[in-house]
Write a protein that holds these residues in place. Structure first.
Motif, PDB file in Angstrom:
ATOM      1  N   LEU A 242       8.736  32.715  -7.370  1.00 10.76           N
ATOM      2  CA  LEU A 242       7.758  33.833  -6.192  1.00 10.76           C
ATOM      3  C   LEU A 242       8.976  34.072  -5.700  1.00 10.76           C
ATOM      4  N   GLY A 243       9.669  33.104  -5.089  1.00 12.15           N
ATOM      5  CA  GLY A 243      10.335  33.389  -4.407  1.00 12.15           C
ATOM      6  C   GLY A 243      10.256  33.824  -2.634  1.00 12.15           C
ATOM      7  N   TYR A 244       9.338  32.711  -2.623  1.00 10.65           N
ATOM      8  CA  TYR A 244       9.063  32.796  -0.870  1.00 10.65           C
ATOM      9  C   TYR A 244       9.900  32.450  -0.354  1.00 10.65           C
ATOM     10  N   ARG A 245      10.179  32.719   0.640  1.00  7.58           N
ATOM     11  CA  ARG A 245      10.832  31.256   2.061  1.00  7.58           C
ATOM     12  C   ARG A 245      10.365  30.036   2.045  1.00  7.58           C
ATOM     13  N   ASP A 246      10.571  29.285   2.013  1.00  7.22           N
ATOM     14  CA  ASP A 246      10.145  27.548   2.026  1.00  7.22           C
ATOM     15  C   ASP A 246       9.950  27.640   3.185  1.00  7.22           C
ATOM     16  N   GLY A 247       9.284  27.352   3.423  1.00  5.85           N
ATOM     17  CA  GLY A 247       8.365  26.990   4.522  1.00  5.85           C
ATOM     18  C   GLY A 247       7.467  28.009   5.667  1.00  5.85           C
ATOM     19  N   VAL A 248       7.908  28.682   5.632  1.00  3.56           N
ATOM     20  CA  VAL A 248       6.924  29.849   6.473  1.00  3.56           C
ATOM     21  C   VAL A 248       6.122  30.591   5.032  1.00  3.56           C
ATOM     22  N   VAL A 249       5.423  30.132   4.691  1.00  2.00           N
ATOM     23  CA  VAL A 249       4.176  30.977   3.245  1.00  2.00           C
ATOM     24  C   VAL A 249       3.299  31.452   3.880  1.00  2.00           C
ATOM     25  N   GLU A 250       2.580  32.009   3.599  1.00  2.00           N
ATOM     26  CA  GLU A 250       1.688  33.038   4.859  1.00  2.00           C
ATOM     27  C   GLU A 250       0.200  32.976   4.274  1.00  2.00           C
ATOM     28  N   TYR A 251      -0.629  32.883   4.145  1.00  2.00           N
ATOM     29  CA  TYR A 251      -1.838  33.413   3.736  1.00  2.00           C
ATOM     30  C   TYR A 251      -1.801  34.927   3.368  1.00  2.00           C
ATOM     31  N   GLY A 252      -1.970  35.755   2.472  1.00  2.00           N
ATOM     32  CA  GLY A 252      -2.221  36.746   2.970  1.00  2.00           C
ATOM     33  C   GLY A 252      -2.809  37.764   1.832  1.00  2.00           C
ATOM     34  N   THR A 253      -2.752  38.972   1.625  1.00  2.00           N
ATOM     35  CA  THR A 253      -3.662  39.927   0.654  1.00  2.00           C
ATOM     36  C   THR A 253      -1.736  39.721  -0.696  1.00  2.00           C
ATOM     37  N   GLY A 254      -0.535  39.702   0.551  1.00  2.00           N
ATOM     38  CA  GLY A 254      -0.152  40.026  -0.134  1.00  2.00           C
ATOM     39  C   GLY A 254       0.329  38.130  -1.516  1.00  2.00           C
ATOM     40  N   LEU A 255       0.299  37.442  -1.131  1.00  2.00           N
ATOM     41  CA  LEU A 255       0.364  36.269  -1.781  1.00  2.00           C
ATOM     42  C   LEU A 255      -0.717  35.998  -2.347  1.00  2.00           C
ATOM     43  N   ARG A 256      -2.122  36.427  -2.425  1.00  2.00           N
ATOM     44  CA  ARG A 256      -3.095  36.637  -3.203  1.00  2.00           C
ATOM     45  C   ARG A 256      -2.212  37.507  -4.455  1.00  2.00           C
TER      46      ARG A 256
ATOM     47  N   ARG B 174      -0.909  24.498   2.719  1.00  2.00           N
ATOM     48  CA  ARG B 174      -2.556  24.328   2.376  1.00  2.00           C
ATOM     49  C   ARG B 174      -2.412  26.383   2.279  1.00  2.00           C
ATOM     50  N   ALA B 175      -1.513  27.670   2.782  1.00  2.00           N
ATOM     51  CA  ALA B 175      -2.057  28.848   2.484  1.00  2.00           C
ATOM     52  C   ALA B 175      -1.501  28.833   0.300  1.00  2.00           C
ATOM     53  N   VAL B 176      -0.949  28.090   0.500  1.00  2.00           N
ATOM     54  CA  VAL B 176      -0.539  28.025  -1.576  1.00  2.00           C
ATOM     55  C   VAL B 176      -2.306  27.888  -2.112  1.00  2.00           C
ATOM     56  N   GLY B 177      -1.907  27.091  -1.468  1.00  2.00           N
ATOM     57  CA  GLY B 177      -3.379  26.260  -2.632  1.00  2.00           C
ATOM     58  C   GLY B 177      -4.637  27.004  -1.975  1.00  2.00           C
ATOM     59  N   LEU B 178      -5.262  27.886  -0.797  1.00  2.00           N
ATOM     60  CA  LEU B 178      -6.296  28.170  -0.961  1.00  2.00           C
ATOM     61  C   LEU B 178      -5.983  29.450  -1.736  1.00  2.00           C
ATOM     62  N   ALA B 179      -5.266  30.527  -1.126  1.00  2.00           N
ATOM     63  CA  ALA B 179      -4.367  31.779  -1.736  1.00  2.00           C
ATOM     64  C   ALA B 179      -5.198  31.425  -3.656  1.00  2.00           C
ATOM     65  N   ALA B 180      -4.339  29.859  -3.825  1.00  2.00           N
ATOM     66  CA  ALA B 180      -4.552  29.915  -5.854  1.00  2.00           C
ATOM     67  C   ALA B 180      -6.258  30.616  -5.563  1.00  2.00           C
ATOM     68  N   LEU B 181      -7.282  29.093  -4.865  1.00  2.00           N
ATOM     69  CA  LEU B 181      -8.609  29.440  -5.101  1.00  2.00           C
ATOM     70  C   LEU B 181      -9.107  31.127  -5.205  1.00  2.00           C
ATOM     71  N   ASP B 182      -8.430  31.953  -3.839  1.00  3.28           N
ATOM     72  CA  ASP B 182      -8.853  33.118  -3.709  1.00  3.28           C
ATOM     73  C   ASP B 182      -8.539  33.671  -4.762  1.00  3.28           C
TER      74      ASP B 182
END
Length: 261
Positions: free
Chosen positions: A94-108, A143-151
């Motif tokens: 997906l090309g998100y910046r490594d180390g600073v991925v944030e949970y949010g609607t964009g990622l979801r 943590r951000a990606v795992g929770l976003a995957a569940l949602d």
């Protein structure tokens, strides 16, 4: 005492259900899937199941001695090579910046898009809790990606969440039955990877040669074979087998008739 000692719960865990055909593995970085899950993937591809990989980042911040501009294509290539070792050819970044991925609607939204496109029965990801296996502190991107995957697994089935995806031709996909998280502090299920699946999982992590070399002396001269063998054999007793990968399973759709009927 090592934080990995006696990671297996009692009594023995049930096996993770395998009566499905399509699985999407979602992770934050190249190599995340290879720390155990790839052995389970090897078992599943040998059964004829279709597995896809979705990586939020290209892992460009993962090698201290290599600039991100050089690390990103190298780590992407290593991830594709590792995926091939376990029978996976469908790998997306997906090309998100490594180390600073944030949970949010964009990622979801981005994960929902991928889920609607791939239409999996099952999703596997990494633990999204602050603590993971052995009580170790989990990394922020995980943590951000795992929770976003569940949602996103649930978002994918709701046409009124991210309705703009329908304009892309991606109709809702309510078919995800469960999401399984590898490396959890408290696993609920396991997958038997004794023998060939573990060997292929080791080869998958070994494909990340430049990354593992870049871990440096603080990682204790890390080598894939002893590490993955140790983890799998430490986890095996939880399932009553020689070697296992453990998961925390979150059910989205009931198995069988509802208990009140």
């Amino acid at each position: 005492m090592s934080p990995f000692e006696d990671p297996t719960p009692q009594p023995p865990l049930p096996p993770l259900p395998e009566n499905w055909t399509r699985c999407l593995a979602i992770a934050a970085h190249p190599d995340d899937i290879e720390y155990g899950t790839a052995s389970a993937v090897a078992r599943w591809t040998a059964q004829g199941k279709q597995i896809g990989y979705l990586l939020a980042t290209r892992g460009e911040a993962g090698i201290d001695g290599l600039h991100p501009d050089r690390a990103a294509p190298l780590r992407e290539a290593e991830e594709r090579a590792g995926a091939r070792e376990v029978g996976v050819s469908d790998v997306e970044f997906l090309g998100y910046r490594d180390g600073v991925v944030e949970y949010g609607t964009g990622l979801r939204r981005d994960l929902t898009r991928a889920i609607r496109r791939f239409r999996p029965d099952v999703i596997v990801s990494g633990a999204y809790t602050i603590r993971m296996i052995g009580g170790l502190v989990n990394q922020a991107d995980h943590r951000a990606v795992g929770l976003a995957a569940l949602d996103a697994a649930r978002d994918a089935g709701n046409r009124w969440i991210f309705p703009e995806l329908a304009d892309e031709g991606l109709e809702p996909w309510p078919g995800v039955r469960f999401v399984a998280f590898a490396g959890p502090e408290r696993p609920t299920h396991g997958v038997d990877v004794t023998g060939e699946p573990l060997e292929r999982g080791i080869a998958s992590l070994a494909a990340h040669a430049e990354y593992t070399k870049g871990l440096g002396e603080e990682a204790g001269n890390f080598a894939p074979r002893p590490f993955l063998t140790w983890i799998a054999r430490s986890s095996g007793p939880a399932l009553g087998v020689e070697a296992a990968v453990l998961f925390d399973v979150h059910q989205l759709a009931p198995e069988g008739p509802p208990p009140w009927m």
